[in-house]
Design an enzyme around this catalytic site. Structure first.
Site, PDB file in Angstrom:
ATOM      1  N   LYS A  55      36.817  15.120 -22.525  1.00 17.49           N
ATOM      2  CA  LYS A  55      37.273  16.424 -23.024  1.00 17.49           C
ATOM      3  C   LYS A  55      38.726  16.294 -23.474  1.00 17.49           C
ATOM      4  O   LYS A  55      39.579  15.834 -22.716  1.00 17.49           O
ATOM      5  CB  LYS A  55      37.173  17.471 -21.933  1.00 17.49           C
ATOM      6  CG  LYS A  55      35.758  17.738 -21.473  1.00 17.49           C
ATOM      7  CD  LYS A  55      35.762  18.880 -20.493  1.00 17.49           C
ATOM      8  CE  LYS A  55      34.482  18.962 -19.732  1.00 17.49           C
ATOM      9  NZ  LYS A  55      34.545  19.953 -18.659  1.00 17.49           N
ATOM     10  N   SER A  92       0.837  -1.214   0.000  1.00 18.98           N
ATOM     11  CA  SER A  92       0.000   0.000   0.000  1.00 18.98           C
ATOM     12  C   SER A  92       0.865   1.254   0.000  1.00 18.98           C
ATOM     13  O   SER A  92       0.353   2.363  -0.027  1.00 18.98           O
ATOM     14  CB  SER A  92      -0.864   0.005   1.261  1.00 18.98           C
ATOM     15  OG  SER A  92      -0.010  -0.057   2.410  1.00 18.98           O
ATOM     16  N   ARG A 135      -1.118  -4.027   5.589  1.00 19.83           N
ATOM     17  CA  ARG A 135      -2.184  -4.030   6.607  1.00 19.83           C
ATOM     18  C   ARG A 135      -3.437  -3.316   6.106  1.00 19.83           C
ATOM     19  O   ARG A 135      -4.547  -3.668   6.497  1.00 19.83           O
ATOM     20  CB  ARG A 135      -1.685  -3.319   7.872  1.00 19.83           C
ATOM     21  CG  ARG A 135      -0.501  -3.996   8.516  1.00 19.83           C
ATOM     22  CD  ARG A 135       0.021  -3.169   9.668  1.00 19.83           C
ATOM     23  NE  ARG A 135       0.348  -1.803   9.252  1.00 19.83           N
ATOM     24  CZ  ARG A 135       0.872  -0.871  10.016  1.00 19.83           C
ATOM     25  NH1 ARG A 135       1.139  -1.142  11.285  1.00 19.83           N
ATOM     26  NH2 ARG A 135       1.128   0.332   9.571  1.00 19.83           N
ATOM     27  N   HIS A 174      24.416   5.005  -1.982  1.00 17.03           N
ATOM     28  CA  HIS A 174      24.461   5.131  -3.445  1.00 17.03           C
ATOM     29  C   HIS A 174      25.820   5.609  -3.977  1.00 17.03           C
ATOM     30  O   HIS A 174      26.408   4.990  -4.869  1.00 17.03           O
ATOM     31  CB  HIS A 174      23.394   6.107  -3.941  1.00 17.03           C
ATOM     32  CG  HIS A 174      21.997   5.786  -3.462  1.00 17.03           C
ATOM     33  ND1 HIS A 174      21.557   4.511  -3.267  1.00 17.03           N
ATOM     34  CD2 HIS A 174      20.951   6.595  -3.143  1.00 17.03           C
ATOM     35  CE1 HIS A 174      20.293   4.539  -2.853  1.00 17.03           C
ATOM     36  NE2 HIS A 174      19.911   5.793  -2.772  1.00 17.03           N
ATOM     37  N   LYS A 201      20.473  18.608  -1.890  1.00 14.94           N
ATOM     38  CA  LYS A 201      19.072  18.774  -2.285  1.00 14.94           C
ATOM     39  C   LYS A 201      18.803  20.256  -2.502  1.00 14.94           C
ATOM     40  O   LYS A 201      19.542  21.108  -1.997  1.00 14.94           O
ATOM     41  CB  LYS A 201      18.158  18.240  -1.181  1.00 14.94           C
ATOM     42  CG  LYS A 201      18.197  16.714  -1.095  1.00 14.94           C
ATOM     43  CD  LYS A 201      17.028  16.148  -0.319  1.00 14.94           C
ATOM     44  CE  LYS A 201      17.060  14.638  -0.314  1.00 14.94           C
ATOM     45  NZ  LYS A 201      16.323  14.002  -1.384  1.00 14.94           N
ATOM     46  N   GLY A 215      21.545  -0.449 -10.046  1.00 16.26           N
ATOM     47  CA  GLY A 215      20.745  -0.882 -11.190  1.00 16.26           C
ATOM     48  C   GLY A 215      20.739   0.147 -12.307  1.00 16.26           C
ATOM     49  O   GLY A 215      20.150  -0.083 -13.364  1.00 16.26           O
TER      50      GLY A 215
HETATM   51  N1  NDP Z   1       9.581   5.795  -1.280  1.00 12.15           N
HETATM   52  C1  NDP Z   1      10.730   5.830  -1.932  1.00 12.15           C
HETATM   53  O1  NDP Z   1      10.877   6.533  -2.947  1.00 12.15           O
HETATM   54  C2  NDP Z   1      11.906   5.038  -1.444  1.00 12.15           C
HETATM   55  C3  NDP Z   1      11.805   4.187  -0.372  1.00 12.15           C
HETATM   56  N2  NDP Z   1      12.861   3.406   0.009  1.00 12.15           N
HETATM   57  C4  NDP Z   1      12.738   2.480   1.123  1.00 12.15           C
HETATM   58  O2  NDP Z   1      11.681   1.564   0.873  1.00 12.15           O
HETATM   59  C5  NDP Z   1      11.008   1.223   2.037  1.00 12.15           C
HETATM   60  C6  NDP Z   1       9.539   1.559   1.889  1.00 12.15           C
HETATM   61  O3  NDP Z   1       9.414   2.944   1.628  1.00 12.15           O
HETATM   62  P1  NDP Z   1       8.000   3.649   1.428  1.00 12.15           P
HETATM   63  O4  NDP Z   1       7.138   2.853   0.543  1.00 12.15           O
HETATM   64  O5  NDP Z   1       8.286   5.043   1.084  1.00 12.15           O
HETATM   65  O6  NDP Z   1       7.422   3.588   2.904  1.00 12.15           O
HETATM   66  P2  NDP Z   1       5.950   3.824   3.406  1.00 12.15           P
HETATM   67  O7  NDP Z   1       6.043   4.727   4.581  1.00 12.15           O
HETATM   68  O8  NDP Z   1       5.045   4.202   2.313  1.00 12.15           O
HETATM   69  O9  NDP Z   1       5.614   2.386   3.979  1.00 12.15           O
HETATM   70  C7  NDP Z   1       5.243   1.279   3.180  1.00 12.15           C
HETATM   71  C8  NDP Z   1       4.077   0.570   3.834  1.00 12.15           C
HETATM   72  O10 NDP Z   1       4.522   0.027   5.060  1.00 12.15           O
HETATM   73  C9  NDP Z   1       3.494   0.114   6.026  1.00 12.15           C
HETATM   74  N3  NDP Z   1       3.979   0.903   7.175  1.00 12.15           N
HETATM   75  C10 NDP Z   1       4.319   2.197   7.200  1.00 12.15           C
HETATM   76  N4  NDP Z   1       4.736   2.551   8.436  1.00 12.15           N
HETATM   77  C11 NDP Z   1       4.671   1.447   9.177  1.00 12.15           C
HETATM   78  C12 NDP Z   1       4.969   1.162  10.526  1.00 12.15           C
HETATM   79  N5  NDP Z   1       5.447   2.093  11.345  1.00 12.15           N
HETATM   80  N6  NDP Z   1       4.765  -0.091  10.966  1.00 12.15           N
HETATM   81  C13 NDP Z   1       4.304  -1.049  10.148  1.00 12.15           C
HETATM   82  N7  NDP Z   1       4.017  -0.827   8.850  1.00 12.15           N
HETATM   83  C14 NDP Z   1       4.193   0.393   8.378  1.00 12.15           C
HETATM   84  C15 NDP Z   1       2.344   0.814   5.375  1.00 12.15           C
HETATM   85  O11 NDP Z   1       1.447  -0.183   4.923  1.00 12.15           O
HETATM   86  P3  NDP Z   1       0.231  -0.711   5.755  1.00 12.15           P
HETATM   87  O12 NDP Z   1      -0.022   0.228   6.866  1.00 12.15           O
HETATM   88  O13 NDP Z   1      -0.870  -0.780   4.776  1.00 12.15           O
HETATM   89  O14 NDP Z   1       0.689  -2.050   6.184  1.00 12.15           O
HETATM   90  C16 NDP Z   1       2.933   1.481   4.174  1.00 12.15           C
HETATM   91  O15 NDP Z   1       2.021   1.575   3.110  1.00 12.15           O
HETATM   92  C17 NDP Z   1      11.697   2.003   3.152  1.00 12.15           C
HETATM   93  O16 NDP Z   1      12.654   1.188   3.746  1.00 12.15           O
HETATM   94  C18 NDP Z   1      12.359   3.152   2.431  1.00 12.15           C
HETATM   95  O17 NDP Z   1      13.501   3.609   3.107  1.00 12.15           O
HETATM   96  C19 NDP Z   1      14.038   3.428  -0.680  1.00 12.15           C
HETATM   97  C20 NDP Z   1      14.217   4.260  -1.745  1.00 12.15           C
HETATM   98  C21 NDP Z   1      13.193   5.154  -2.214  1.00 12.15           C
HETATM   99  O1  LIG Z   2      17.438   6.657  -1.973  1.00  9.05           O
HETATM  100  C1  LIG Z   2      17.221   7.796  -2.307  1.00  9.05           C
HETATM  101  O2  LIG Z   2      17.451   8.146  -3.583  1.00  9.05           O
HETATM  102  C2  LIG Z   2      16.752   9.247  -4.149  1.00  9.05           C
HETATM  103  C3  LIG Z   2      17.471   9.583  -5.441  1.00  9.05           C
HETATM  104  O3  LIG Z   2      17.299   8.512  -6.337  1.00  9.05           O
HETATM  105  P1  LIG Z   2      17.283   8.802  -7.903  1.00  9.05           P
HETATM  106  O4  LIG Z   2      17.221   7.463  -8.522  1.00  9.05           O
HETATM  107  O5  LIG Z   2      16.083   9.650  -8.168  1.00  9.05           O
HETATM  108  O6  LIG Z   2      18.533   9.544  -8.210  1.00  9.05           O
HETATM  109  C4  LIG Z   2      16.714  10.442  -3.207  1.00  9.05           C
HETATM  110  O7  LIG Z   2      15.872  11.439  -3.744  1.00  9.05           O
HETATM  111  C5  LIG Z   2      16.156  10.001  -1.878  1.00  9.05           C
HETATM  112  O8  LIG Z   2      16.213  11.092  -0.979  1.00  9.05           O
HETATM  113  C6  LIG Z   2      16.971   8.856  -1.333  1.00  9.05           C
HETATM  114  O9  LIG Z   2      16.348   8.339  -0.168  1.00  9.05           O
END
Ligand code: NDP
Ligand SMILES: O=C1O[C@H](COP(=O)(O)O)[C@@H](O)[C@H](O)[C@H]1O
Length: 499
Positions: free
Chosen positions: A378, A18, A50, A242, A336, A183
């Site tokens: 260059k 989600s 959830r 990264h 940023k 990747g």
């Molecule tokens: N978003 C991004 O662009 C990026 C994210 N990441 C990493 O990917 C992972 C997921 O990120 P992201 O999708 O943004 O995270 P979210 O905060 O959107 O969490 C994903 C899902 O996890 C569940 N969740 C959120 N908080 C909690 C909690 N405290 N306890 C239990 N379940 C929880 C929720 O689903 P539900 O409540 O429905 O179970 C939520 O939809 C993280 O580790 C993040 O660091 C890495 C790179 C980029």
């Molecule tokens: O993991 C992360 O990466 C993005 C940058 O990824 P990119 O593929 O768009 O270059 C960054 O914006 C974010 O803060 C960081 O958590």
């Protein structure tokens, strides 16, 4: 090289289905692989979280970010997907999940279950979900792969704790720690570029290279996510993971083969040769409002403490002590809310002897990771025609002009999920690699987050970063061409007819 690919009847389960990552990256990547024929139309894809979502709403949510493909392809893909709502910490949802997987496997006569679990979840629930998976859904007779998202810990101690929690559950062979920079097309090209060309291979050392720079720029700020970012900061967010990955690929010795362990052995070896990061050799910044006041400063975010010293810009000097790199200054910088979004590597070569040239510029190899992948070198060349002057021009491999659009360059997540599906660990982070990287960064982070660290210099949203940047780069032997910016080569004479 032989891997152990999953076949056409595998199950892929995305936990946190989600969430933001699942919606923006994971499901669109799975769709991209399907669209390009890299995922069979017999696989089963399950989203688990959830939240109570109707199946249709879930499908609408994940397909909103799909790119390419016609409506039939989207329809076919969505037919493969389903959604299960369940808790992360108790058995019930996992039992429903198990039943759904086993029904599918039975219907498809699967004798060796192949199950890929993608944890698109906050790190606070990694261990809980991993334990429940092992307890309820792990197949003792089949193959399991588990993709874990960053952050892998907050520092050395928490990273080791996470490792300690996960290692009794899943073997290193089963774990795929994803760092999406590995990747990216241009990052994957680094080994070929370096080791496949004697032109570069032969000069890739302190005898020829004057300085190295890896630069990450984003044109947007934390956009309301400041509360989350405040405990992370730019160093932990993109540098420890990264950019360090990019730097290891750029500086490591030649692996004996493309075998994942051979590559990762070399990465660990070079990381161990890095000098401790010097807190005196850093430049820290935090963005303020834009010059015209239209963009908010970091502290304007209501979710950020008013006195936050969180670093949104950092430049670090790095030294490597080995035969190849001793004495070569390396700068890693990331920020940023800057003037543009760009990630690139810049390698400046030593100047040639002056003698016959009064002024001659350095060769510089630029590898642009994004946007618009490009490699350009260059070089000094005579201005065409009757002129005897030299000018800095370039050998240019810009992908968009060199390669036809028919090439499918996978998004980073597409490439990595495919690698995991194939059983290829090359572009995933190994446990010892992770450990060395945290060993390197933890003392610096502790310093930055202590009272002893200086107040980060404020730079305007949309600017090039802190004012001290140019001096910092010059100090690390990066010289800007032509008093400032590189002039893209002349393609027409300056003045027609003039000698
Ligand atoms: N978003 C991004 O662009 C990026 C994210 N990441 C990493 O990917 C992972 C997921 O990120 P992201 O999708 O943004 O995270 P979210 O905060 O959107 O969490 C994903 C899902 O996890 C569940 N969740 C959120 N908080 C909690 C909690 N405290 N306890 C239990 N379940 C929880 C929720 O689903 P539900 O409540 O429905 O179970 C939520 O939809 C993280 O580790 C993040 O660091 C890495 C790179 C980029
Ligand atoms: O993991 C992360 O990466 C993005 C940058 O990824 P990119 O593929 O768009 O270059 C960054 O914006 C974010 O803060 C960081 O958590």
């Amino acid at each position: 090289m032989s891997f152990d690919p999953f076949g056409s009847t595998a199950t892929i389960v995305v936990f946190g289905a989600s969430g933001d990552l699942a919606k923006k990256k994971t499901f669109p990547a799975l769709f991209g692989l399907f669209r390009e024929g890299h995922l069979s139309s017999d696989v089963k894809i399950i989203g688990y979280a959830r939240s109570h979502l109707e199946e249709d709403d879930f499908k609408k949510r994940i397909s909103a970010n799909f790119k390419g493909g016609n409506p039939e392809t989207v329809e076919q893909f969505l037919k493969l997907t389903s959604y299960i709502s369940g808790p992360y910490d108790t058995d019930e949802g996992y039992q429903t999940l198990l039943k759904s997987i086993e029904d599918y496997e039975a219907a498809n006569n699967v004798s060796t279950p192949e199950r890929l679990f993608y944890l698109a979840l906050p790190p606070s629930v990694f261990t809980t979900v991993a334990s429940q998976l092992k307890k309820n859904v792990y197949s003792e007779t089949g193959k399991t792969r588990i993709i874990v998202e960053k952050p892998f810990g907050h520092d050395l101690e928490s990273s080791r704790q996470l490792q300690k929690d996960l290692s009794p559950l899943f073997t290193e062979e089963e774990l795929y720690r994803i760092d999406h920079y590995l990747g990216k097309e241009m990052v994957k090209n680094l080994l070929v570029l370096r080791f496949g060309n004697e032109l570069f291979n032969g000069v890739w050392n302190k005898n020829h290279i004057k300085s190295i720079q890896i630069s990450f720029k984003e044109a947007f700020g934390t956009d309301g996510r400041g509360g989350y970012f405040d405990s992370i900061g730019i160093v932990r967010d993109v540098m420890q993971n990264h950019l360090l990955q990019v730097l290891t690929l750029l500086t490591m010795d030649r692996p004996v083969s493309f075998d994942p362990e051979a590559v990762r052995d070399e990465k660990v070896k070079i990381l161990k040769a890095f000098d401790a990061l010097d807190p005196e050799d850093i430049l820290l910044g935090q963005y303020g409002k834009s010059e015209d006041g239209s963009k908010p400063g970091y502290l304007d975010d209501s979710t950020v403490p008013k006195d936050s010293k969180c670093v949104t810009y950092a430049a670090l000097g790095i030294k490597i002590h080995n035969e190849r790199w001793e004495g070569v200054p390396i700068v890693m910088r990331a920020g940023k809310a800057l003037d543009e979004s760009k990630v690139e590597i810049r390698i400046q070569f030593k100047p040639v002897a002056r003698g016959m040239f009064k002024e001659i510029q350095r060769n510089e190899l630029v590898i642009r990771v994004q946007p618009n992948e490009s490699i350009y070198l260059k070089i000094n060349s005579k201005i065409p025609g009757i002129s005897t002057e030299t000018s800095l021009t370039d050998l240019d491999l810009t992908y968009s002009t060199r390669y036809s659009k028919d090439f499918w360059i996978p998004e980073a997540y597409e490439a990595l999920i495919r690698d995991c599906y194939l059983g290829n660990h090359s572009n995933f982070v190994r446990d010892d690699e992770l450990d060395v990287s945290w060993k390197l960064f933890t003392p610096l982070l502790q310093y930055i987050e202590s009272d002893k660290s200086p107040q980060p210099e404020v730079y305007a949203y949309g600017s090039k970063g802190p004012k001290g940047l140019r001096e910092f780069l010059n100090k690390h032997d990066y010289i800007f061409a032509d008093e400032g910016t590189y002039q893209w080569p002349l393609t027409t004479p300056k003045v027609k007819g003039k000698i």
